[in-house]
Design a protein around this motif. Structure first.
Motif, PDB file in Angstrom:
ATOM      1  N   GLU A 226       4.974   2.447 -10.353  1.00  0.00           N
ATOM      2  CA  GLU A 226       5.323   2.416 -11.776  1.00  0.00           C
ATOM      3  C   GLU A 226       6.262   1.261 -12.124  1.00  0.00           C
ATOM      4  O   GLU A 226       6.145   0.671 -13.199  1.00  0.00           O
ATOM      5  N   GLU A 227       7.184   0.937 -11.227  1.00  0.00           N
ATOM      6  CA  GLU A 227       8.176  -0.096 -11.536  1.00  0.00           C
ATOM      7  C   GLU A 227       7.702  -1.514 -11.236  1.00  0.00           C
ATOM      8  O   GLU A 227       8.005  -2.433 -11.991  1.00  0.00           O
ATOM      9  N   VAL A 228       6.980  -1.701 -10.102  1.00  0.00           N
ATOM     10  CA  VAL A 228       6.629  -3.066  -9.712  1.00  0.00           C
ATOM     11  C   VAL A 228       5.157  -3.271  -9.362  1.00  0.00           C
ATOM     12  O   VAL A 228       4.755  -4.377  -8.986  1.00  0.00           O
ATOM     13  N   GLY A 229       4.329  -2.218  -9.477  1.00  0.00           N
ATOM     14  CA  GLY A 229       2.891  -2.371  -9.341  1.00  0.00           C
ATOM     15  C   GLY A 229       2.350  -2.637  -7.956  1.00  0.00           C
ATOM     16  O   GLY A 229       1.276  -3.219  -7.836  1.00  0.00           O
ATOM     17  N   VAL A 230       3.050  -2.226  -6.902  1.00  0.00           N
ATOM     18  CA  VAL A 230       2.536  -2.448  -5.552  1.00  0.00           C
ATOM     19  C   VAL A 230       2.352  -1.134  -4.807  1.00  0.00           C
ATOM     20  O   VAL A 230       2.955  -0.122  -5.134  1.00  0.00           O
ATOM     21  N   GLN A 231       1.491  -1.196  -3.806  1.00  0.00           N
ATOM     22  CA  GLN A 231       1.259  -0.083  -2.887  1.00  0.00           C
ATOM     23  C   GLN A 231       1.998  -0.387  -1.588  1.00  0.00           C
ATOM     24  O   GLN A 231       2.022  -1.544  -1.145  1.00  0.00           O
ATOM     25  N   VAL A 232       2.581   0.642  -0.988  1.00  0.00           N
ATOM     26  CA  VAL A 232       3.303   0.476   0.267  1.00  0.00           C
ATOM     27  C   VAL A 232       2.897   1.570   1.243  1.00  0.00           C
ATOM     28  O   VAL A 232       2.322   2.586   0.864  1.00  0.00           O
ATOM     29  N   THR A 233       3.231   1.345   2.508  1.00  0.00           N
ATOM     30  CA  THR A 233       3.159   2.370   3.538  1.00  0.00           C
ATOM     31  C   THR A 233       4.589   2.701   3.923  1.00  0.00           C
ATOM     32  O   THR A 233       5.386   1.784   4.189  1.00  0.00           O
ATOM     33  N   ILE A 234       4.919   3.976   3.920  1.00  0.00           N
ATOM     34  CA  ILE A 234       6.261   4.381   4.347  1.00  0.00           C
ATOM     35  C   ILE A 234       6.274   4.432   5.866  1.00  0.00           C
ATOM     36  O   ILE A 234       5.491   5.156   6.484  1.00  0.00           O
ATOM     37  N   VAL A 235       7.152   3.627   6.454  1.00  0.00           N
ATOM     38  CA  VAL A 235       7.230   3.496   7.903  1.00  0.00           C
ATOM     39  C   VAL A 235       8.205   4.505   8.496  1.00  0.00           C
ATOM     40  O   VAL A 235       7.995   5.029   9.581  1.00  0.00           O
TER      41      VAL A 235
ATOM     42  N   LYS B 272       6.800  -4.368 -13.993  1.00  0.00           N
ATOM     43  CA  LYS B 272       5.858  -3.524 -14.723  1.00  0.00           C
ATOM     44  C   LYS B 272       6.571  -2.623 -15.726  1.00  0.00           C
ATOM     45  O   LYS B 272       6.022  -2.280 -16.758  1.00  0.00           O
ATOM     46  N   SER B 273       7.797  -2.255 -15.424  1.00  0.00           N
ATOM     47  CA  SER B 273       8.571  -1.368 -16.293  1.00  0.00           C
ATOM     48  C   SER B 273       9.829  -2.098 -16.778  1.00  0.00           C
ATOM     49  O   SER B 273      10.882  -2.030 -16.153  1.00  0.00           O
ATOM     50  N   PRO B 274       9.733  -2.831 -17.908  1.00  0.00           N
ATOM     51  CA  PRO B 274      10.871  -3.629 -18.380  1.00  0.00           C
ATOM     52  C   PRO B 274      12.104  -2.812 -18.759  1.00  0.00           C
ATOM     53  O   PRO B 274      13.207  -3.347 -18.788  1.00  0.00           O
ATOM     54  N   ASP B 275      11.931  -1.511 -18.992  1.00  0.00           N
ATOM     55  CA  ASP B 275      13.097  -0.669 -19.257  1.00  0.00           C
ATOM     56  C   ASP B 275      13.889  -0.391 -17.981  1.00  0.00           C
ATOM     57  O   ASP B 275      15.037   0.038 -18.040  1.00  0.00           O
ATOM     58  N   GLU B 276      13.262  -0.643 -16.822  1.00  0.00           N
ATOM     59  CA  GLU B 276      13.916  -0.383 -15.547  1.00  0.00           C
ATOM     60  C   GLU B 276      14.148  -1.645 -14.720  1.00  0.00           C
ATOM     61  O   GLU B 276      15.071  -1.684 -13.915  1.00  0.00           O
ATOM     62  N   VAL B 277      13.311  -2.660 -14.916  1.00  0.00           N
ATOM     63  CA  VAL B 277      13.352  -3.858 -14.071  1.00  0.00           C
ATOM     64  C   VAL B 277      13.404  -5.112 -14.938  1.00  0.00           C
ATOM     65  O   VAL B 277      12.516  -5.342 -15.753  1.00  0.00           O
ATOM     66  N   ASP B 278      14.444  -5.923 -14.739  1.00  0.00           N
ATOM     67  CA  ASP B 278      14.539  -7.209 -15.445  1.00  0.00           C
ATOM     68  C   ASP B 278      13.875  -8.336 -14.656  1.00  0.00           C
ATOM     69  O   ASP B 278      13.331  -9.266 -15.238  1.00  0.00           O
ATOM     70  N   GLU B 279      13.944  -8.232 -13.338  1.00  0.00           N
ATOM     71  CA  GLU B 279      13.482  -9.345 -12.503  1.00  0.00           C
ATOM     72  C   GLU B 279      13.186  -8.798 -11.116  1.00  0.00           C
ATOM     73  O   GLU B 279      13.754  -7.791 -10.696  1.00  0.00           O
ATOM     74  N   LEU B 280      12.277  -9.449 -10.387  1.00  0.00           N
ATOM     75  CA  LEU B 280      12.094  -9.100  -8.985  1.00  0.00           C
ATOM     76  C   LEU B 280      11.978 -10.352  -8.157  1.00  0.00           C
ATOM     77  O   LEU B 280      11.678 -11.434  -8.659  1.00  0.00           O
ATOM     78  N   MET B 281      12.283 -10.190  -6.871  1.00  0.00           N
ATOM     79  CA  MET B 281      12.303 -11.335  -5.959  1.00  0.00           C
ATOM     80  C   MET B 281      12.119 -10.864  -4.522  1.00  0.00           C
ATOM     81  O   MET B 281      12.453  -9.726  -4.203  1.00  0.00           O
ATOM     82  N   TRP B 282      11.548 -11.732  -3.706  1.00  0.00           N
ATOM     83  CA  TRP B 282      11.459 -11.502  -2.267  1.00  0.00           C
ATOM     84  C   TRP B 282      12.597 -12.283  -1.622  1.00  0.00           C
ATOM     85  O   TRP B 282      12.686 -13.497  -1.795  1.00  0.00           O
ATOM     86  N   LEU B 283      13.463 -11.591  -0.884  1.00  0.00           N
ATOM     87  CA  LEU B 283      14.632 -12.225  -0.266  1.00  0.00           C
ATOM     88  C   LEU B 283      14.749 -11.829   1.198  1.00  0.00           C
ATOM     89  O   LEU B 283      14.472 -10.679   1.557  1.00  0.00           O
ATOM     90  N   THR B 284      15.215 -12.759   2.019  1.00  0.00           N
ATOM     91  CA  THR B 284      15.517 -12.429   3.407  1.00  0.00           C
ATOM     92  C   THR B 284      16.812 -11.614   3.437  1.00  0.00           C
ATOM     93  O   THR B 284      17.573 -11.593   2.459  1.00  0.00           O
ATOM     94  N   THR B 285      17.069 -11.002   4.571  1.00  0.00           N
ATOM     95  CA  THR B 285      18.323 -10.257   4.733  1.00  0.00           C
ATOM     96  C   THR B 285      19.509 -11.179   4.480  1.00  0.00           C
ATOM     97  O   THR B 285      20.450 -10.809   3.767  1.00  0.00           O
ATOM     98  N   GLU B 286      19.464 -12.377   5.019  1.00  0.00           N
ATOM     99  CA  GLU B 286      20.558 -13.343   4.835  1.00  0.00           C
ATOM    100  C   GLU B 286      20.750 -13.699   3.359  1.00  0.00           C
ATOM    101  O   GLU B 286      21.878 -13.746   2.866  1.00  0.00           O
ATOM    102  N   GLN B 287      19.662 -13.934   2.647  1.00  0.00           N
ATOM    103  CA  GLN B 287      19.767 -14.260   1.218  1.00  0.00           C
ATOM    104  C   GLN B 287      20.390 -13.107   0.425  1.00  0.00           C
ATOM    105  O   GLN B 287      21.183 -13.326  -0.478  1.00  0.00           O
ATOM    106  N   ILE B 288      20.026 -11.875   0.779  1.00  0.00           N
ATOM    107  CA  ILE B 288      20.611 -10.717   0.103  1.00  0.00           C
ATOM    108  C   ILE B 288      22.105 -10.660   0.365  1.00  0.00           C
ATOM    109  O   ILE B 288      22.912 -10.485  -0.554  1.00  0.00           O
TER     110      ILE B 288
END
Length: 143
Positions: free
Chosen positions: A59-68, A101-117
């Motif tokens: 609902e928020e970002v439009g992707v499918q995942v597998t929970i590991v 996908k949900s602008p009321d919940e998400v302003d921006e998204l990004m892929w970041l490495t652990t170091e970048q975070i």
């Protein structure tokens, strides 16, 4: 009573899918965050945490995942004084092109490495802990 919240530490090729929470959010608006949301009442249901997480991510970002696997759990009190139990799961990206996908919940998204975070200014302590633990569990799962 607690609100139950689930979050996904979503990894793809060594990067984490992070969102900048919408400024419209009552709690932690504008902050960097994992993707997730509140568990809703569903009557009798199995795997409620996992089903909620999959639904919230889509609902928020439009992707499918597998929970590991499980990362950790914690509790906190929102800016409005609500008590929350937060459960974080390690997830692998499966499909879909992520977008706010949900602008009321998400302003921006990004892929970041652990170091970048970790180099982000003003990162909340809980996010540092969640990413550190998720990164450690991801490394162990690859051994």
């Amino acid at each position: 009573m607690f609100i139950v919240n689930v979050e996904g530490a979503i990894n793809k090729d060594g990067k984490w899918l992070m969102i900048r929470r919408s400024m419209k959010e009552e709690h932690a608006g504008g902050e960097l965050s994992l993707v997730g949301g509140k568990v809703e009442r569903e009557g009798h249901c199995t795997d409620i945490l996992e089903k909620t997480l999959m639904r919230e991510i889509f609902e928020e970002v439009g992707v499918q995942v597998t929970i590991v696997g499980y990362v950790n759990s914690s509790s906190f009190v929102t800016d409005l004084g609500q008590h929350v139990v937060d459960i974080v799961f390690l997830c692998e990206y499966e499909s879909g092109k992520p977008f706010a996908k949900s602008p009321d919940e998400v302003d921006e998204l990004m892929w970041l490495t652990t170091e970048q975070i970790m180099n982000q200014e003003g990162l909340p302590d809980y996010l540092v802990e969640n990413i550190t633990l998720a990164d450690s569990k991801l490394r162990l799962s690859k051994v």
